[in-house]
Design a protein around this motif. Sequence first.
Motif, PDB file in Angstrom:
ATOM      1  N   LEU A  54       8.872   6.274   2.912  1.00  0.00           N
ATOM      2  CA  LEU A  54       7.465   6.377   3.324  1.00  0.00           C
ATOM      3  C   LEU A  54       7.350   7.048   4.686  1.00  0.00           C
ATOM      4  O   LEU A  54       6.532   7.955   4.877  1.00  0.00           O
ATOM      5  CB  LEU A  54       6.835   4.984   3.423  1.00  0.00           C
ATOM      6  N   ILE A  55       8.199   6.602   5.624  1.00  0.00           N
ATOM      7  CA  ILE A  55       8.079   7.129   6.985  1.00  0.00           C
ATOM      8  C   ILE A  55       8.450   8.605   7.036  1.00  0.00           C
ATOM      9  O   ILE A  55       7.741   9.417   7.622  1.00  0.00           O
ATOM     10  CB  ILE A  55       8.943   6.290   7.964  1.00  0.00           C
ATOM     11  N   VAL A  56       9.557   8.969   6.377  1.00  0.00           N
ATOM     12  CA  VAL A  56       9.982  10.376   6.385  1.00  0.00           C
ATOM     13  C   VAL A  56       8.905  11.256   5.754  1.00  0.00           C
ATOM     14  O   VAL A  56       8.506  12.272   6.315  1.00  0.00           O
ATOM     15  CB  VAL A  56      11.327  10.540   5.632  1.00  0.00           C
ATOM     16  N   LEU A  57       8.405  10.836   4.601  1.00  0.00           N
ATOM     17  CA  LEU A  57       7.437  11.676   3.898  1.00  0.00           C
ATOM     18  C   LEU A  57       6.070  11.727   4.582  1.00  0.00           C
ATOM     19  O   LEU A  57       5.261  12.590   4.290  1.00  0.00           O
ATOM     20  CB  LEU A  57       7.287  11.217   2.450  1.00  0.00           C
ATOM     21  N   SER A  58       5.836  10.764   5.523  1.00  0.00           N
ATOM     22  CA  SER A  58       4.560  10.822   6.238  1.00  0.00           C
ATOM     23  C   SER A  58       4.518  12.029   7.163  1.00  0.00           C
ATOM     24  O   SER A  58       3.464  12.463   7.588  1.00  0.00           O
ATOM     25  CB  SER A  58       4.329   9.535   7.030  1.00  0.00           C
ATOM     26  N   PHE A  59       5.723  12.583   7.474  1.00  0.00           N
ATOM     27  CA  PHE A  59       5.783  13.780   8.322  1.00  0.00           C
ATOM     28  C   PHE A  59       5.917  15.051   7.492  1.00  0.00           C
ATOM     29  O   PHE A  59       6.286  16.096   7.996  1.00  0.00           O
ATOM     30  CB  PHE A  59       6.964  13.674   9.296  1.00  0.00           C
ATOM     31  N   ASN A  60       5.657  14.925   6.192  1.00  0.00           N
ATOM     32  CA  ASN A  60       5.798  16.077   5.304  1.00  0.00           C
ATOM     33  C   ASN A  60       4.688  17.093   5.568  1.00  0.00           C
ATOM     34  O   ASN A  60       3.539  16.728   5.784  1.00  0.00           O
ATOM     35  CB  ASN A  60       5.713  15.586   3.860  1.00  0.00           C
ATOM     36  N   SER A  61       5.063  18.357   5.532  1.00  0.00           N
ATOM     37  CA  SER A  61       4.012  19.367   5.747  1.00  0.00           C
ATOM     38  C   SER A  61       3.302  19.702   4.450  1.00  0.00           C
ATOM     39  O   SER A  61       2.211  20.237   4.454  1.00  0.00           O
ATOM     40  CB  SER A  61       4.622  20.634   6.358  1.00  0.00           C
ATOM     41  N   TYR A 105       0.913   7.200   3.684  1.00  0.00           N
ATOM     42  CA  TYR A 105       2.264   7.023   4.217  1.00  0.00           C
ATOM     43  C   TYR A 105       2.227   6.969   5.739  1.00  0.00           C
ATOM     44  O   TYR A 105       2.936   6.176   6.361  1.00  0.00           O
ATOM     45  CB  TYR A 105       3.169   8.171   3.754  1.00  0.00           C
ATOM     46  N   ALA A 106       1.393   7.852   6.312  1.00  0.00           N
ATOM     47  CA  ALA A 106       1.252   7.848   7.765  1.00  0.00           C
ATOM     48  C   ALA A 106       0.759   6.474   8.225  1.00  0.00           C
ATOM     49  O   ALA A 106       1.254   5.899   9.190  1.00  0.00           O
ATOM     50  CB  ALA A 106       0.279   8.933   8.200  1.00  0.00           C
ATOM     51  N   LEU A 107      -0.199   5.944   7.476  1.00  0.00           N
ATOM     52  CA  LEU A 107      -0.745   4.631   7.798  1.00  0.00           C
ATOM     53  C   LEU A 107       0.356   3.571   7.739  1.00  0.00           C
ATOM     54  O   LEU A 107       0.481   2.733   8.635  1.00  0.00           O
ATOM     55  CB  LEU A 107      -1.861   4.302   6.793  1.00  0.00           C
ATOM     56  N   SER A 108       1.192   3.616   6.689  1.00  0.00           N
ATOM     57  CA  SER A 108       2.224   2.595   6.584  1.00  0.00           C
ATOM     58  C   SER A 108       3.281   2.757   7.667  1.00  0.00           C
ATOM     59  O   SER A 108       3.857   1.773   8.135  1.00  0.00           O
ATOM     60  CB  SER A 108       2.853   2.585   5.195  1.00  0.00           C
ATOM     61  N   ALA A 109       3.529   3.995   8.089  1.00  0.00           N
ATOM     62  CA  ALA A 109       4.473   4.199   9.185  1.00  0.00           C
ATOM     63  C   ALA A 109       3.951   3.555  10.465  1.00  0.00           C
ATOM     64  O   ALA A 109       4.694   2.884  11.185  1.00  0.00           O
ATOM     65  CB  ALA A 109       4.710   5.690   9.401  1.00  0.00           C
ATOM     66  N   ILE A 110       2.649   3.736  10.721  1.00  0.00           N
ATOM     67  CA  ILE A 110       2.054   3.122  11.912  1.00  0.00           C
ATOM     68  C   ILE A 110       2.135   1.599  11.810  1.00  0.00           C
ATOM     69  O   ILE A 110       2.518   0.910  12.756  1.00  0.00           O
ATOM     70  CB  ILE A 110       0.584   3.583  12.085  1.00  0.00           C
ATOM     71  N   MET A 111       1.808   1.077  10.610  1.00  0.00           N
ATOM     72  CA  MET A 111       1.867  -0.370  10.422  1.00  0.00           C
ATOM     73  C   MET A 111       3.274  -0.894  10.650  1.00  0.00           C
ATOM     74  O   MET A 111       3.475  -1.952  11.235  1.00  0.00           O
ATOM     75  CB  MET A 111       1.391  -0.732   9.016  1.00  0.00           C
ATOM     76  N   PHE A 112       4.270  -0.140  10.176  1.00  0.00           N
ATOM     77  CA  PHE A 112       5.665  -0.535  10.349  1.00  0.00           C
ATOM     78  C   PHE A 112       5.990  -0.705  11.826  1.00  0.00           C
ATOM     79  O   PHE A 112       6.573  -1.719  12.237  1.00  0.00           O
ATOM     80  CB  PHE A 112       6.576   0.527   9.724  1.00  0.00           C
ATOM     81  N   VAL A 113       5.587   0.262  12.643  1.00  0.00           N
ATOM     82  CA  VAL A 113       5.886   0.203  14.072  1.00  0.00           C
ATOM     83  C   VAL A 113       5.166  -0.989  14.712  1.00  0.00           C
ATOM     84  O   VAL A 113       5.749  -1.740  15.498  1.00  0.00           O
ATOM     85  CB  VAL A 113       5.489   1.533  14.760  1.00  0.00           C
ATOM     86  N   TRP A 170      -0.829  14.714   8.602  1.00  0.00           N
ATOM     87  CA  TRP A 170      -1.335  13.558   7.863  1.00  0.00           C
ATOM     88  C   TRP A 170      -1.818  12.469   8.799  1.00  0.00           C
ATOM     89  O   TRP A 170      -2.688  11.693   8.461  1.00  0.00           O
ATOM     90  CB  TRP A 170      -0.284  13.025   6.898  1.00  0.00           C
ATOM     91  N   TYR A 171      -1.210  12.423   9.997  1.00  0.00           N
ATOM     92  CA  TYR A 171      -1.671  11.457  10.994  1.00  0.00           C
ATOM     93  C   TYR A 171      -3.058  11.856  11.499  1.00  0.00           C
ATOM     94  O   TYR A 171      -3.921  11.017  11.716  1.00  0.00           O
ATOM     95  CB  TYR A 171      -0.672  11.360  12.154  1.00  0.00           C
ATOM     96  N   ILE A 172      -3.228  13.175  11.697  1.00  0.00           N
ATOM     97  CA  ILE A 172      -4.535  13.666  12.143  1.00  0.00           C
ATOM     98  C   ILE A 172      -5.575  13.405  11.050  1.00  0.00           C
ATOM     99  O   ILE A 172      -6.666  12.896  11.305  1.00  0.00           O
ATOM    100  CB  ILE A 172      -4.448  15.179  12.480  1.00  0.00           C
ATOM    101  N   VAL A 200      -1.789   9.085  -4.599  1.00  0.00           N
ATOM    102  CA  VAL A 200      -1.851   8.845  -3.160  1.00  0.00           C
ATOM    103  C   VAL A 200      -1.511  10.111  -2.387  1.00  0.00           C
ATOM    104  O   VAL A 200      -0.645  10.874  -2.782  1.00  0.00           O
ATOM    105  CB  VAL A 200      -0.868   7.723  -2.776  1.00  0.00           C
ATOM    106  N   THR A 201      -2.229  10.339  -1.278  1.00  0.00           N
ATOM    107  CA  THR A 201      -1.883  11.460  -0.411  1.00  0.00           C
ATOM    108  C   THR A 201      -1.042  10.921   0.748  1.00  0.00           C
ATOM    109  O   THR A 201      -1.095   9.731   1.047  1.00  0.00           O
ATOM    110  CB  THR A 201      -3.155  12.133   0.138  1.00  0.00           C
ATOM    111  N   PRO A 202      -0.268  11.793   1.405  1.00  0.00           N
ATOM    112  CA  PRO A 202       0.655  11.290   2.435  1.00  0.00           C
ATOM    113  C   PRO A 202      -0.028  10.613   3.622  1.00  0.00           C
ATOM    114  O   PRO A 202       0.663   9.993   4.423  1.00  0.00           O
ATOM    115  CB  PRO A 202       1.403  12.549   2.882  1.00  0.00           C
ATOM    116  N   ASP A 203      -1.353  10.697   3.745  1.00  0.00           N
ATOM    117  CA  ASP A 203      -1.947  10.007   4.891  1.00  0.00           C
ATOM    118  C   ASP A 203      -1.800   8.488   4.748  1.00  0.00           C
ATOM    119  O   ASP A 203      -1.755   7.770   5.742  1.00  0.00           O
ATOM    120  CB  ASP A 203      -3.412  10.425   5.125  1.00  0.00           C
TER     121      ASP A 203
END
Lengths: 276, 272
Positions: free
Chosen positions: B26-33, B239-247, B47-49, B234-237
């Motif tokens: 999830l975290i790696v793919l959240s940075f996918n272009s 994933y971005a959300l779950s990466a933030i939640m993880f941190v 995706w974070y933006i 699901v779109t990678p955003d």
Amino acid sequence: MNKKQAFKQKLCASPHIVWSAIFVVVPLIMVLYYAITDRTGAFTTDNITRLSDYVTPFLRSLWFGIVATIICLIIAYPLAYIIAHSKAKVQSTMVILVMIPMWMNFLLRTYAWMTLLEDSGVINTILGKIGIGPFHMINTSGAVILGMVYNFLPYMILPIYTVMTKMDKNLVEAAHDLGANKFRVIKDVVFPLTRSGVISGITMVFVPSVSTFYISQKLGGGSFALIGDIIEMQFQVSNNFNFGAALSLVLMILILICMAVMNRFGDAEKAGGVGV
Amino acid sequence: MTKMKLPSKLYVAIVLLFLYLPIFMLIVLSFNSANSTSVMQGFSIKWYIELFRDEATLTALYNTLLLAVTSSITATAIGTLASVGIFKMKKGVVKSSIMSVTNIPMMNPEIVTGVSMMLLFVFIGSFLGINGVLGFWTLFIAHVTFCIPYVILNVMPKLRQTDAHLAEAAQDLGCTPAKAFIKVVLPSILPGVIAGLIMSFTLSLDDFIISYFVSGPKFQTLPIRIFSMTKKRVTPDMYALSAIMFVVILVLLILVNVFQKNDEDKKGGARR
């Protein structure tokens, strides 16, 4: 301390008592009420008799729940043993590492497995590069059980780990000194002493596994409907609250019976085992 | 303790790999272009933006935090008071039946808890003739209900450890019972209270199953928003959300750990 003061202190519990009465006990009565009435509120046994159409998902839920619980136990027990026997610093780090996935959103974790297991998913892509596969993994009963094991494994590891740290390690040494081999030490000393942790682990994995929904929808592709999925459908799709209540009632009773059997088994074994 | 042997290390590594594989993916793919949730193409933070531009997700995040803060504080207040009251009760039918009812939300399958509360709310709603009762307040009530047992679970052992004579001594020295509680009892059970508060907060933050049944279209929490999004592709955003939640979770857990460590060290130091 006089009686009046003691009474005043006991009164502190009253908000909680009132709250639980209204929001814990009354809702359970509501389940019963809805289960034996129809849409208009008249008494009926239709909901109960209709349950016989759903024996298969009930049995499937039980079966998947049992398999997932056993797999969790097999994975967790050695792991808990290893963690409990490592250095104090390593122990606390490990416990955090086991806990973190528990707090990740359960939907996203399950969804992540979906993308991992898909026919063109991450695992098959990697395997394809080495030249193996592709394997068909998604939408199988194995995938549903994997989802359960993955989501609930920490609930098995942590209680077993906790009792293992409290276990008197001198007993293990004594057994070794008295000539027991490794296998016998685990079977006759470690296992009986950690039984309470195993039992709470089993309950903490079995109850959510049996009653889960979503996991089977995502990883089973809709072909392995579990009892949780059918309850969810009654409330969110077909709006048949009365039948949904009847299903919930049976699920609750089923789990209560399983837990009573479990506890009985635990107590009986304890009486015959090592007195702690 | 003994040092870990190689087979043990390997075993631990495999289990941890199993636990973290989906999370790392999830975290790696959240940075996918690319707009793919399974194939990595290049690094980007778009995706974070995207995530922070999504109005509905931000509202859901705000709702989740509002709900978690209010319900965990309420549950902690009710639960702590309840622990003090139950602790004072003598062993008997009353005490054991209160404890059994207290444990019901922990023992019952979550789906049954959710369904039973939904039925209550719908019943009251139709009784009073209100349409769409499900919203913030029903979620709030449900979250307080399932958090209270965990607060009691954390506070009770601390009460058992405290010396009952201390509160009496404080009162003999002129404190009112309320003041004695705040000055003497509360500080000694505070670690339990805080642990209960944090646990309630995280439980509320993460709850999906119960919330799913007692929420309405007017008030969505983040897990419910995620649910409606995972129904489609699901779109990678997400994933971005779950990466933030993880941190965030990582930081929270480390804080709890450090807090408990300090507490233990203090106690250990005082005793020795």
